[in-house]
Design a protein around this motif. Structure first.
Motif, PDB file in Angstrom:
ATOM      1  N   GLN A 100      36.452 -20.079 -21.680  1.00  7.70           N
ATOM      2  CA  GLN A 100      37.678 -20.754 -22.954  1.00  7.70           C
ATOM      3  C   GLN A 100      39.057 -20.561 -22.699  1.00  7.70           C
ATOM      4  O   GLN A 100      39.496 -20.433 -24.178  1.00  7.70           O
ATOM      5  CB  GLN A 100      36.546 -20.563 -24.246  1.00  7.70           C
ATOM      6  N   GLY A 159      33.638 -24.394 -29.828  1.00  8.93           N
ATOM      7  CA  GLY A 159      33.280 -22.923 -29.037  1.00  8.93           C
ATOM      8  C   GLY A 159      33.269 -21.520 -29.399  1.00  8.93           C
ATOM      9  O   GLY A 159      33.062 -20.458 -28.638  1.00  8.93           O
ATOM     10  N   THR A 164      29.560 -24.701 -28.976  1.00  9.28           N
ATOM     11  CA  THR A 164      29.515 -24.325 -27.859  1.00  9.28           C
ATOM     12  C   THR A 164      29.406 -25.521 -26.869  1.00  9.28           C
ATOM     13  O   THR A 164      27.953 -25.644 -26.759  1.00  9.28           O
ATOM     14  CB  THR A 164      29.175 -22.875 -28.007  1.00  9.28           C
ATOM     15  N   VAL A 209      30.461 -23.503 -20.651  1.00 13.07           N
ATOM     16  CA  VAL A 209      31.093 -22.997 -20.845  1.00 13.07           C
ATOM     17  C   VAL A 209      32.823 -22.830 -20.494  1.00 13.07           C
ATOM     18  O   VAL A 209      32.320 -22.060 -19.328  1.00 13.07           O
ATOM     19  CB  VAL A 209      31.126 -21.074 -21.799  1.00 13.07           C
TER      20      VAL A 209
END
Length: 409
Positions: A92, A344, A401, A405
């Motif tokens: 992220q 996230g 999330t 990811v």
């Protein structure tokens, strides 16, 4: 113990205040709750407005240059540190550590990038007012990139001249520039900078600013992706079947999030942040210098030569309202920090501006207990949530999330 149950028109409910009502086993959301949930969906995120201070902010060629610069380790004092060294695309665009490490160790946590183009303030304390101005700070920080303005100007001339000049015009002559000169950094670099004629300093500053603008053009393409929560919110608003989109525990957590837990006081809107600054009583990190947060940053952003009102901004006279009218002082700014997006969040411990909490459970306990602040005045009040409620709230945060990811490019 018998619970007071009411059976009517196929509705199973309870007379106990605060309990969830059900329709044939499914949670029933009030109009107010539904409206608030809708406002949190990524579908409610407006189109990204242009940045008036960055004329190339939405230019694909500038974004391509910015991406190359973002991953270029040569923009550092040791040739080993790039923006992507701390802003990892597969994490992220953050690094998962309590405090960022470049040439040295910083005093704060790396923030994620997705959606930050919507924010009028950058960094935890908002000491910069655009993505491009923010990008410049780490480049010259001795504990981050450890580079300097003439080094970066020479690097651009040697490796990116054609694409740079197509975007920004001719580069200045660099052969006469010292290898290392900047008004910041080492004493030798400061002396070399002072020795440069004003016209040369201005030309170097303009290249430096344009490097930031290109990096910002790339960062403007980094956005969050839809999650299970968004699928649920969109189905709820459209009146479609939401069965199976959230577990009962996650649904309970969502109800707490928009209600009793008061999370939306700071974490509201599609990005789950109000973009403002709050003192939430976060403890100081042992061994670090006193950190006063926003109260110090207001003077820093006003004095920044690369701010929206500065000579290197592309903004017009009627722009820069956030900077012109920002709150500059007051106790509420002491140890106040910007809440990052919760999108996230479950996948990026540790938490807070210096990684003070290692888990979401610890964060939620802090907000539930509302201890006093080490400085200034905390906005928190005890919430009196049970352990089951805290567990449900944490379960809901997990729905923010995305399944894979990544950076959301």
């Amino acid at each position: 113990m018998r619970l007071p149950l009411l059976f009517a028109a196929g509705v199973l409910g309870t007379l106990v205040a605060g309990w969830t009502f059900f329709d044939l086993g499914k949670p029933v959301w009030s109009p107010a709750e539904t409206k608030l949930i809708a406002s949190l969906s990524l579908s409610a995120l407006p189109k990204l407005p242009p940045d008036p201070s960055n004329a190339v902010g939405d230019d694909p060629a500038a974004a391509a240059l910015g991406r190359a610069l973002f991953f270029d380790t040569r923009l550092s004092g040791n040739g080993k540190v790039a923006c992507a060294s701390c802003h990892l695309p597969d994490r992220q665009f953050q690094d998962g550590t309590p405090r960022a490490t470049g040439m040295g160790k910083t005093n704060r946590r790396t923030m994620p990038i997705a959606g930050t183009a919507y924010s009028p303030w950058l960094f935890w304390d908002g000491r910069r007012d655009s993505q491009w101005a923010q990008a410049l700070g780490p480049l010259e920080s001795l504990v981050e990139h450890g580079a300097d303005r003439t080094q970066i100007t020479r690097l651009v001339a040697a490796n990116y001249a054609a694409v740079y000049e197509a975007l920004f015009g001719l580069l200045p002559e660099v052969t006469a520039l010292p290898e290392h000169a900047t008004p910041l950094g080492t004493d030798a670099a400061k002396v070399a900078w002072t020795a440069l004629p004003e016209q040369q300093r201005d030309a170097v500053n303009r290249v430096f600013a344009n490097v930031g603008k290109a990096i910002a053009a790339f960062e403007r393409t980094i956005n969050p992706r839809p999650t299970r929560f968004d699928a649920f919110a969109d189905a709820l608003v459209a009146g479609r079947d939401t069965n199976g989109l959230l577990t009962p525990e996650e649904a309970d957590g969502l109800r707490l999030f928009v209600g009793k837990a008061e999370c939306t006081k700071c974490h509201n809107g599609p990005l789950f942040t109000d973009q403002h600054f709050h003192n939430t009583g976060v403890p100081a990190s042992p061994g670090l210098p006193d950190d006063q947060g926003r109260i110090v940053a207001t003077a820093q952003v006003l004095s920044d030569p690369f701010n929206c009102l500065g000579a290197y901004s592309d903004a017009g006279p009627d722009d820069c309202a956030e900077l012109r009218y920002m709150d500059r002082d007051g106790e509420d700014l002491v140890r106040a920090y910007k809440p990052p997006s919760l999108r996230g969040v479950a996948a990026r411990p540790p938490y807070m501006h210096a990684g003070q909490f290692d888990s979401l459970a610890a964060v939620l306990r802090h907000y539930n207990e509302a201890p006093g602040a080490p400085g200034g005045h905390s906005e928190l009040k005890p919430l009196a949530m049970s352990q089951a409620e805290l567990t449900a709230l944490e379960a809901f945060l997990g729905t923010l999330t995305e399944t894979s990811v990544g950076g959301g490019q």
